[in-house]
Motif scaffolding. Structure first.
Motif, PDB file in Angstrom:
ATOM      1  N   UNK A  83     -35.455 -11.102  -2.551  1.00  0.00           N
ATOM      2  CA  UNK A  83     -36.745 -11.656  -2.974  1.00  0.00           C
ATOM      3  C   UNK A  83     -36.993 -13.021  -2.345  1.00  0.00           C
ATOM      4  N   UNK A  84     -35.931 -13.809  -2.211  1.00  0.00           N
ATOM      5  CA  UNK A  84     -36.075 -15.161  -1.668  1.00  0.00           C
ATOM      6  C   UNK A  84     -36.261 -15.175  -0.161  1.00  0.00           C
ATOM      7  N   UNK A  85     -35.508 -14.340   0.557  1.00  0.00           N
ATOM      8  CA  UNK A  85     -35.480 -14.409   2.013  1.00  0.00           C
ATOM      9  C   UNK A  85     -36.402 -13.404   2.694  1.00  0.00           C
ATOM     10  N   UNK A  86     -36.691 -12.288   2.022  1.00  0.00           N
ATOM     11  CA  UNK A  86     -37.665 -11.341   2.557  1.00  0.00           C
ATOM     12  C   UNK A  86     -37.197 -10.500   3.726  1.00  0.00           C
ATOM     13  N   UNK A  87     -35.899 -10.341   3.926  1.00  0.00           N
ATOM     14  CA  UNK A  87     -35.407  -9.513   5.025  1.00  0.00           C
ATOM     15  C   UNK A  87     -35.624  -8.027   4.713  1.00  0.00           C
ATOM     16  N   UNK A  88     -35.680  -7.216   5.746  1.00  0.00           N
ATOM     17  CA  UNK A  88     -35.685  -5.768   5.587  1.00  0.00           C
ATOM     18  C   UNK A  88     -34.250  -5.323   5.321  1.00  0.00           C
ATOM     19  N   UNK A  89     -34.061  -4.421   4.369  1.00  0.00           N
ATOM     20  CA  UNK A  89     -32.701  -4.026   3.995  1.00  0.00           C
ATOM     21  C   UNK A  89     -32.594  -2.522   3.843  1.00  0.00           C
ATOM     22  N   UNK A  90     -31.439  -1.983   4.253  1.00  0.00           N
ATOM     23  CA  UNK A  90     -31.077  -0.589   3.988  1.00  0.00           C
ATOM     24  C   UNK A  90     -29.694  -0.605   3.363  1.00  0.00           C
ATOM     25  N   UNK A  91     -29.595  -0.035   2.183  1.00  0.00           N
ATOM     26  CA  UNK A  91     -28.333   0.008   1.448  1.00  0.00           C
ATOM     27  C   UNK A  91     -27.926   1.447   1.205  1.00  0.00           C
ATOM     28  N   UNK A  92     -26.645   1.743   1.419  1.00  0.00           N
ATOM     29  CA  UNK A  92     -26.079   3.062   1.155  1.00  0.00           C
ATOM     30  C   UNK A  92     -25.302   3.020  -0.145  1.00  0.00           C
ATOM     31  N   UNK A  93     -25.527   4.013  -1.019  1.00  0.00           N
ATOM     32  CA  UNK A  93     -24.776   4.090  -2.268  1.00  0.00           C
ATOM     33  C   UNK A  93     -24.788   5.522  -2.786  1.00  0.00           C
ATOM     34  N   UNK A  94     -23.854   5.838  -3.673  1.00  0.00           N
ATOM     35  CA  UNK A  94     -23.891   7.100  -4.408  1.00  0.00           C
ATOM     36  C   UNK A  94     -24.173   6.839  -5.885  1.00  0.00           C
ATOM     37  N   UNK A  95     -24.486   5.576  -6.234  1.00  0.00           N
ATOM     38  CA  UNK A  95     -24.678   5.159  -7.618  1.00  0.00           C
ATOM     39  C   UNK A  95     -26.175   5.086  -7.924  1.00  0.00           C
TER      40      UNK A  95
END
Length: 365
Positions: free
Chosen positions: A188-200
């Motif tokens: 929220x603070x930095x505004x980068x694009x993110x892709x996260x992998x999880x099974x949760x």
């Protein structure tokens, strides 16, 4: 919306096994996308292809409108030129380097010595509340501290894209919740694009602006957390997003009959055209009764036997068997929890669920 990531026809094989199968994906600039799915569905391989750690067999990848991979043209930009930050499941900190040098490593590789001199390393450490750890070595840190350092290293070069490969899976429950919140705050603070992998699924719902549910190298559904949770597109997605109870149906005598012992009207499961269907329902939406109530309009009810009742503080996790169908019910301890725990395994009871809480799909698979 500007595109942070645009993937078209991405394919990756290992030998004769296709792990990523013609995948199409778009992530808006500044969005946080979560790739969710079981082991072997292709989510980590997809992430590694975005990073440049794996070379795809086909398709294209654009990062911030720059083509970094094109299978037809033989174009493959190396990882250090992709403007990405990477956070690994295993932290992957250099054990012989101090925290300061670990965080500074991406800047050093990029030749950004002026950024080091300008205090970017210290700023990144302060963002993850580890400014007092800069002169320690990884072996002197707890698991939570090491993961925060890995986050700082992934963010220090201020990349346009941050890739996170199950970054919370090695943490205990309390730390996992804490670091998850910190990741959300940093985004929220930095505004980068993110892709996260999880099974949760809880992690996916908490962090994602959108969630992509993967199956056999393809995306089964990609939507907002709210839409995925409320309107799962398939039986597979419903199961993975927490609708663990499965009730099969067969069209019989103008209505629907279940091997679990329930029967409903012809229109109670929605607009279905086939002869078989399957419904999904969450444990929280099921109710338990000493016996079937006389008036259950708008609900489906089943006679069952108790299998187990496990105390969980504010709730009791109840497993029942309705003929050959096992169901999991989560009951508040202030509701029916007290009398349920007084029952012995094998004793009879009944379960019900509002028809509106069911999500029903064509077929029996």
């Amino acid at each position: 919306m500007a595109s942070g990531i645009a993937v078209s026809g991405l394919t990756k094989r290992f030998g004769r096994t296709t792990v990523v199968d013609g995948l199409d994906l778009e992530v808006g600039e500044g969005d946080f996308l979560v790739l969710l799915g079981p082991s072997g569905c292709g989510k980590t391989t997809t992430l590694r292809c975005l990073a440049g750690l794996e070379t795809p067999d086909g398709g294209t990848i654009q990062l911030r409108d720059t083509t970094v991979f094109d299978g037809r043209r033989g174009w493959n930009v190396p990882i250090h030129k992709r403007d990405i930050g990477m956070v690994f499941q295993s932290y992957a900190l250099w054990p012989h380097m101090t925290v300061r040098k670990n965080i500074a490593y991406p800047l050093k590789v990029r030749g950004r010595r002026e950024a080091i001199a300008d205090g970017w390393v210290e700023n990144a450490a302060d963002m993850v509340h580890c400014g007092d750890l800069l002169d320690r070595y990884p072996a002197q840190l707890s698991g939570g501290q090491q993961q925060r350092i890995a986050l700082a290293r992934g963010l220090v070069a201020r990349p346009g894209l941050v890739l996170l490969d199950e970054p919370l899976s090695n943490l205990d429950a309390k730390l996992r919740d804490q670091v998850r919140t910190e990741i959300r705050e940093l985004h929220q603070e930095l505004g980068f694009t993110a892709v996260l992998v999880t099974h949760d699924q809880d992690e996916a719902l908490a962090l994602g602006d959108r969630i992509a549910i993967m199956r056999d190298g393809r995306i089964e559904q990609c939507d907002t957390p709210e839409r995925v949770y409320v309107e799962p597109a398939s039986d597979y997605v419903a199961a993975f997003i927490g609708m663990s109870n499965r009730i099969e149906w067969e069209r019989v005598d103008g209505g629907w009959s279940s091997p679990a012992g329930a029967r409903v009207g012809p229109d109670d499961l929605g607009a279905l055209t086939g002869q078989r269907a399957v419904s999904r329902v969450r444990p929280d939406d099921l109710r338990v009764h000493p016996r079937q109530p006389d008036d259950l309009e708008g609900a489906v009810a089943l006679d069952a036997d108790l299998v187990t009742a496990e105390y969980g503080g504010r709730h009791v996790d109840v497993t029942v068997r309705a003929k050959e169908t096992r169901l999991h019910v989560r009951v508040g301890t202030g509701d029916a929890g007290t009398w349920i725990r007084s029952l012995k395994p094998g004793e009879p009871l009944a379960v019900s669920a509002p028809l509106a809480s069911l999500r029903t799909y064509e077929g029996d698979r």
